[in-house]
Design a protein around this motif. Sequence first.
Motif, PDB file in Angstrom:
ATOM      1  N   LEU A  19       0.835  -1.184   0.000  1.00 18.73           N
ATOM      2  CA  LEU A  19       0.000   0.000   0.000  1.00 18.73           C
ATOM      3  C   LEU A  19       0.876   1.243   0.000  1.00 18.73           C
ATOM      4  N   SER A  20       0.390   2.257  -0.683  1.00 20.19           N
ATOM      5  CA  SER A  20       1.076   3.550  -0.693  1.00 20.19           C
ATOM      6  C   SER A  20       0.095   4.634  -0.285  1.00 20.19           C
ATOM      7  N   CYS A  21       0.610   5.670   0.320  1.00 18.79           N
ATOM      8  CA  CYS A  21      -0.210   6.812   0.708  1.00 18.79           C
ATOM      9  C   CYS A  21       0.589   8.064   0.386  1.00 18.79           C
ATOM     10  N   VAL A  22       0.062   8.837  -0.532  1.00 21.89           N
ATOM     11  CA  VAL A  22       0.739  10.056  -0.961  1.00 21.89           C
ATOM     12  C   VAL A  22       0.082  11.259  -0.302  1.00 21.89           C
ATOM     13  N   ALA A  23       0.886  12.133   0.243  1.00 26.03           N
ATOM     14  CA  ALA A  23       0.381  13.325   0.933  1.00 26.03           C
ATOM     15  C   ALA A  23       0.641  14.576   0.121  1.00 26.03           C
ATOM     16  N   SER A  24      -0.300  15.472   0.165  1.00 23.74           N
ATOM     17  CA  SER A  24      -0.094  16.768  -0.464  1.00 23.74           C
ATOM     18  C   SER A  24       0.476  17.727   0.567  1.00 23.74           C
ATOM     19  N   GLY A  25       1.028  18.823   0.124  1.00 20.39           N
ATOM     20  CA  GLY A  25       1.537  19.815   1.044  1.00 20.39           C
ATOM     21  C   GLY A  25       3.029  19.656   1.286  1.00 20.39           C
ATOM     22  N   ARG A  26       3.617  20.688   1.847  1.00 24.76           N
ATOM     23  CA  ARG A  26       5.065  20.724   2.023  1.00 24.76           C
ATOM     24  C   ARG A  26       5.497  20.335   3.421  1.00 24.76           C
ATOM     25  N   THR A  27       4.543  19.975   4.287  1.00 23.21           N
ATOM     26  CA  THR A  27       4.908  19.697   5.676  1.00 23.21           C
ATOM     27  C   THR A  27       4.801  18.223   6.021  1.00 23.21           C
ATOM     28  N   PHE A  28       4.821  17.355   5.025  1.00 22.37           N
ATOM     29  CA  PHE A  28       4.652  15.917   5.265  1.00 22.37           C
ATOM     30  C   PHE A  28       5.657  15.417   6.286  1.00 22.37           C
ATOM     31  N   SER A  29       6.884  15.865   6.219  1.00 16.00           N
ATOM     32  CA  SER A  29       7.931  15.344   7.094  1.00 16.00           C
ATOM     33  C   SER A  29       7.736  15.727   8.550  1.00 16.00           C
ATOM     34  N   SER A  30       6.807  16.612   8.842  1.00 17.48           N
ATOM     35  CA  SER A  30       6.565  16.989  10.230  1.00 17.48           C
ATOM     36  C   SER A  30       5.487  16.130  10.885  1.00 17.48           C
ATOM     37  N   TYR A  31       4.908  15.196  10.138  1.00 19.92           N
ATOM     38  CA  TYR A  31       3.834  14.358  10.644  1.00 19.92           C
ATOM     39  C   TYR A  31       4.308  12.927  10.869  1.00 19.92           C
ATOM     40  N   ALA A  32       3.896  12.367  11.988  1.00 24.13           N
ATOM     41  CA  ALA A  32       3.951  10.922  12.152  1.00 24.13           C
ATOM     42  C   ALA A  32       2.820  10.337  11.331  1.00 24.13           C
ATOM     43  N   MET A  33       3.043   9.157  10.781  1.00 23.00           N
ATOM     44  CA  MET A  33       2.049   8.551   9.900  1.00 23.00           C
ATOM     45  C   MET A  33       1.644   7.182  10.418  1.00 23.00           C
ATOM     46  N   GLY A  34       0.428   6.808  10.114  1.00 20.41           N
ATOM     47  CA  GLY A  34      -0.041   5.504  10.551  1.00 20.41           C
ATOM     48  C   GLY A  34      -0.929   4.850   9.510  1.00 20.41           C
ATOM     49  N   TRP A  35      -1.032   3.555   9.643  1.00 22.67           N
ATOM     50  CA  TRP A  35      -2.013   2.778   8.884  1.00 22.67           C
ATOM     51  C   TRP A  35      -2.975   2.143   9.890  1.00 22.67           C
ATOM     52  N   LEU A  36      -4.226   2.261   9.602  1.00 23.49           N
ATOM     53  CA  LEU A  36      -5.272   1.630  10.409  1.00 23.49           C
ATOM     54  C   LEU A  36      -6.194   0.896   9.455  1.00 23.49           C
ATOM     55  N   ARG A  37      -6.981  -0.036   9.997  1.00 24.99           N
ATOM     56  CA  ARG A  37      -7.871  -0.793   9.124  1.00 24.99           C
ATOM     57  C   ARG A  37      -9.209  -1.031   9.813  1.00 24.99           C
ATOM     58  N   GLN A  38     -10.209  -1.275   8.985  1.00 25.33           N
ATOM     59  CA  GLN A  38     -11.532  -1.573   9.506  1.00 25.33           C
ATOM     60  C   GLN A  38     -12.153  -2.688   8.686  1.00 25.33           C
ATOM     61  N   ALA A  39     -12.435  -3.790   9.358  1.00 22.82           N
ATOM     62  CA  ALA A  39     -13.099  -4.925   8.727  1.00 22.82           C
ATOM     63  C   ALA A  39     -14.608  -4.769   8.890  1.00 22.82           C
ATOM     64  N   PRO A  40     -15.385  -5.409   8.031  1.00 16.43           N
ATOM     65  CA  PRO A  40     -16.844  -5.298   8.133  1.00 16.43           C
ATOM     66  C   PRO A  40     -17.339  -5.719   9.507  1.00 16.43           C
ATOM     67  N   GLY A  41     -18.154  -4.871  10.110  1.00 14.88           N
ATOM     68  CA  GLY A  41     -18.731  -5.174  11.402  1.00 14.88           C
ATOM     69  C   GLY A  41     -17.793  -5.018  12.578  1.00 14.88           C
ATOM     70  N   LYS A  42     -16.603  -4.511  12.317  1.00 12.37           N
ATOM     71  CA  LYS A  42     -15.626  -4.346  13.401  1.00 12.37           C
ATOM     72  C   LYS A  42     -15.204  -2.895  13.520  1.00 12.37           C
ATOM     73  N   GLU A  43     -14.636  -2.562  14.662  1.00 13.01           N
ATOM     74  CA  GLU A  43     -14.130  -1.213  14.861  1.00 13.01           C
ATOM     75  C   GLU A  43     -12.795  -1.038  14.129  1.00 13.01           C
ATOM     76  N   ARG A  44     -12.507   0.221  13.824  1.00 18.46           N
ATOM     77  CA  ARG A  44     -11.228   0.525  13.221  1.00 18.46           C
ATOM     78  C   ARG A  44     -10.111   0.184  14.203  1.00 18.46           C
ATOM     79  N   GLU A  45      -9.032  -0.407  13.695  1.00 17.67           N
ATOM     80  CA  GLU A  45      -7.934  -0.799  14.575  1.00 17.67           C
ATOM     81  C   GLU A  45      -6.592  -0.346  14.011  1.00 17.67           C
TER      82      GLU A  45
END
Length: 116
Positions: A19-45
Amino acid sequence: VQLQAYGGGLVQAGGSLRLSCVASGRTFSSYAMGWLRQAPGKEREFVAAISWSGGSTYYADSVKGRFTISRDNAKNTVYLQMNSLKPEDTAVYYCAARQFESYDYWGQGTQVTVSS
């Protein structure tokens, strides 16, 4: 920050996706990044996270040893390499960005389906 995630798809158990996630803007390097997921009928984790520099990474126990998060600040992109996929990894995967405690910006999600 606007986030665009892509790279999901249908894969057999034991297969791999990146998976890839592209960010717009010039301040990307100042953010911590995460991946989360949500399965059907379940909470995001939580799945994985990476510090702004890439020097620290964190994983959910369920994916540790199988998934790898990385980032390229020059390309404003964060990746999630997913190996040895299992049917229970099936979910919509979201990338998110944060500067402090909570994730403030979210991508639109990309579907990952793992068939048995």
